[in-house]
Design an enzyme around this catalytic site. Structure first.
Site, PDB file in Angstrom:
ATOM      1  N   TYR A 277      63.441   9.381  11.525  1.00 40.39           N
ATOM      2  CA  TYR A 277      64.145   9.027  12.762  1.00 40.39           C
ATOM      3  C   TYR A 277      65.522   8.435  12.476  1.00 40.39           C
ATOM      4  O   TYR A 277      66.393   8.461  13.331  1.00 40.39           O
ATOM      5  CB  TYR A 277      63.342   7.990  13.561  1.00 40.39           C
ATOM      6  CG  TYR A 277      62.304   8.548  14.491  1.00 40.39           C
ATOM      7  CD1 TYR A 277      61.371   9.468  14.050  1.00 40.39           C
ATOM      8  CD2 TYR A 277      62.242   8.130  15.815  1.00 40.39           C
ATOM      9  CE1 TYR A 277      60.405   9.958  14.895  1.00 40.39           C
ATOM     10  CE2 TYR A 277      61.272   8.618  16.675  1.00 40.39           C
ATOM     11  CZ  TYR A 277      60.357   9.529  16.212  1.00 40.39           C
ATOM     12  OH  TYR A 277      59.408  10.006  17.066  1.00 40.39           O
TER      13      TYR A 277
ATOM     14  N   LYS B 251      52.018  12.330   3.541  1.00 36.27           N
ATOM     15  CA  LYS B 251      51.974  13.740   3.128  1.00 36.27           C
ATOM     16  C   LYS B 251      52.416  13.779   1.669  1.00 36.27           C
ATOM     17  O   LYS B 251      53.397  14.442   1.292  1.00 36.27           O
ATOM     18  CB  LYS B 251      52.894  14.573   4.048  1.00 36.27           C
ATOM     19  CG  LYS B 251      52.817  16.062   3.834  1.00 36.27           C
ATOM     20  CD  LYS B 251      51.514  16.718   4.283  1.00 36.27           C
ATOM     21  CE  LYS B 251      51.487  18.185   3.917  1.00 36.27           C
ATOM     22  NZ  LYS B 251      50.187  18.831   4.162  1.00 36.27           N
TER      23      LYS B 251
ATOM     24  N   ASP C  90      47.779  15.960   7.695  1.00 32.69           N
ATOM     25  CA  ASP C  90      47.225  17.159   8.357  1.00 32.69           C
ATOM     26  C   ASP C  90      45.721  17.050   8.545  1.00 32.69           C
ATOM     27  O   ASP C  90      45.200  17.229   9.645  1.00 32.69           O
ATOM     28  CB  ASP C  90      47.628  18.455   7.618  1.00 32.69           C
ATOM     29  CG  ASP C  90      47.341  18.423   6.126  1.00 32.69           C
ATOM     30  OD1 ASP C  90      47.000  17.349   5.599  1.00 32.69           O
ATOM     31  OD2 ASP C  90      47.463  19.490   5.477  1.00 32.69           O
TER      32      ASP C  90
ATOM     33  N   ASP D 200      54.192   8.525  15.440  1.00 33.25           N
ATOM     34  CA  ASP D 200      54.528   9.005  16.786  1.00 33.25           C
ATOM     35  C   ASP D 200      53.535  10.071  17.214  1.00 33.25           C
ATOM     36  O   ASP D 200      52.955  10.017  18.298  1.00 33.25           O
ATOM     37  CB  ASP D 200      55.956   9.567  16.773  1.00 33.25           C
ATOM     38  CG  ASP D 200      56.361  10.109  18.128  1.00 33.25           C
ATOM     39  OD1 ASP D 200      56.129   9.419  19.139  1.00 33.25           O
ATOM     40  OD2 ASP D 200      56.906  11.228  18.183  1.00 33.25           O
TER      41      ASP D 200
ATOM     42  N   ASP E 220      49.979   9.714  19.983  1.00 34.95           N
ATOM     43  CA  ASP E 220      49.742  10.543  21.184  1.00 34.95           C
ATOM     44  C   ASP E 220      48.420  11.296  21.058  1.00 34.95           C
ATOM     45  O   ASP E 220      47.655  11.390  22.013  1.00 34.95           O
ATOM     46  CB  ASP E 220      50.865  11.586  21.379  1.00 34.95           C
ATOM     47  CG  ASP E 220      51.997  11.071  22.262  1.00 34.95           C
ATOM     48  OD1 ASP E 220      52.309   9.864  22.180  1.00 34.95           O
ATOM     49  OD2 ASP E 220      52.574  11.867  23.026  1.00 34.95           O
TER      50      ASP E 220
END
Ligand code: IPM
Ligand code: MN
Length: 358
Positions: free
Chosen positions: A141, A194, A226, A250, A254
């Site tokens: 970000y 990751k 993942d 983020d 959700d």
């Protein structure tokens, strides 16, 4: 003692849900003898239209004079700001960065009253209680980026890019937050990265391992993002504290909102080192239902409870709000997002139900 709180209602349903949370805070103030004072400031699209900036100087000052910010949401449908002007989301990122609010706490729990609302089998999801600790002021970000402006040449070579960058101190401080939180909970931390592909994730993992040595009572495990995205749904009760970088946090928060029954149920706190906090619902501005008085105010009301707990140390008051929300849900109070197509009540009625329970 007066407690100055900055209000940034922002866009879409933001003003409606912030208003609901202020009513709940006022009820707490009357009941427990506190004095909360509020100062409202422009943020998001309204701020862009009035000043050209989504996070104007004056709003910065109002936030700086407060002990905490209670925020609604920013953003709107395409075309809601003049072409070429900054995006409302940039204001939110600037606000988080300005006050160094690197630690984003996003608790996700399954309310028994909403079990039949969740598209995961009740026997799998019942008892889910996860605290996401998302790094909020670093990573992709805030890395170096290059934007492709103007016409795009499909055979062209100009690249748009965003770099994912983490320094050891940034990982160490968010890991500390996660381990400390775990000590108050089930003493388990899952770090999500990751590391099989990204260098920044390999650094992340090494730093988390180092910090873990200071917390021998906490069990640490590492998960790749993942497969973790799958396991959070197939084994939602297996996790306690989940610490991860800005973008993975983020996305995963959700995703995990499904386990709470609705994105309208998820509160958040974004804290800096000195306890200053930005408190906001995880959901966005929901322009499709804005102005109709039907938004679920619970995420923002629970964010206000987090404000009481994390910035003001008022745990009893925070618990009172959380119990009142549970009571309202147990009494079958349902806004549209948690009504499964059945009858539902308004934002104001849900707020009243929670205040009644208080
Ligand atoms: C969130 C939002 C923000 C984010 C956007 C609006 C900038 O999605 O708080 O999760 O990506 O952090
Ligand atoms: Mn998000």
């Amino acid at each position: 003692m007066e407690v100055p709180i900055a209000l940034l209602p922002g866009d879409g349903v933001g003003p409606e849900v912030v208003n609901a949370a202020v009513q709940v805070l006022n009820t707490i103030a009357a009941k427990y003898n506190h004095v909360f004072t509020y100062k409202e400031a422009l943020f998001g699209i309204a701020a862009i239209n009035a000043t050209g900036s989504p996070f104007p100087e004056e709003t910065r000052d109002v936030c700086g004079e407060a002990v905490a910010v209670l925020m609604g949401a920013v953003g709107g449908p395409a075309g809601s700001t003049p072409p070429g002007s900054p995006r409302p989301e940039q204001g939110l990122l600037a606000l988080r960065k300005e006050f160094g609010c690197f630690a984003n706490l996003r608790p996700v729990k399954t309310w028994d009253a909403l079990l039949d609302q969740i598209p995961v089998k009740p026997e799998i999801v019942r008892g889910t209680d996860i605290l996401f600790v998302r790094e909020l002021t670093g990573g992709i970000y805030f890395g170096v980026r290059h934007e492709v402006e103007g016409e795009i040449d499909l055979s062209g070579r100009e690249e748009a890019y965003d770099t994912m960058e983490y320094a050891p101190y940034e990982v160490a401080r968010i890991a500390e937050v996660a381990f400390k939180a775990a000590l108050q909970r089930d003493k388990r931390v899952t770090s999500v990265d990751k590391a099989n592909v990204l260098a920044s994730s390999r650094l992340w993992r090494r730093v988390v391992d180092i910090v873990a040595k200071d917390y021998p009572d906490v069990t640490l495990d590492h998960q790749l993002v993942d497969s973790f995205a799958m396991r959070i749904i197939t084994q939602p009760t297996a996790w306690d504290v989940v610490v991860t970088g800005n973008m993975f946090g983020d996305i995963l928060s959700d995703e995990a909102s499904v386990l709470a029954g609705s994105l309208g149920m998820l509160p958040s706190a974004s804290l800096n080192e000195s306890g200053y906090g930005i408190y906001e619902p995880v959901h966005g501005s929901a322009p499709d239902i804005a102005g109709q008085g039907i938004a679920n105010p619970i995420a923002t009301i629970l964010s206000a409870a987090m404000l009481l707990r994390h910035t003001l140390g008022l745990d009893e008051e925070a618990v009172a709000i959380e119990k009142a929300v549970t009571a309202a849900l147990d009494n079958k109070a349902r806004t549209a997002d948690i009504a499964q197509g059945g009858p539902y009540i308004s934002t104001a009625e849900m707020t009243a139900a929670i205040i009644d329970a208080l």
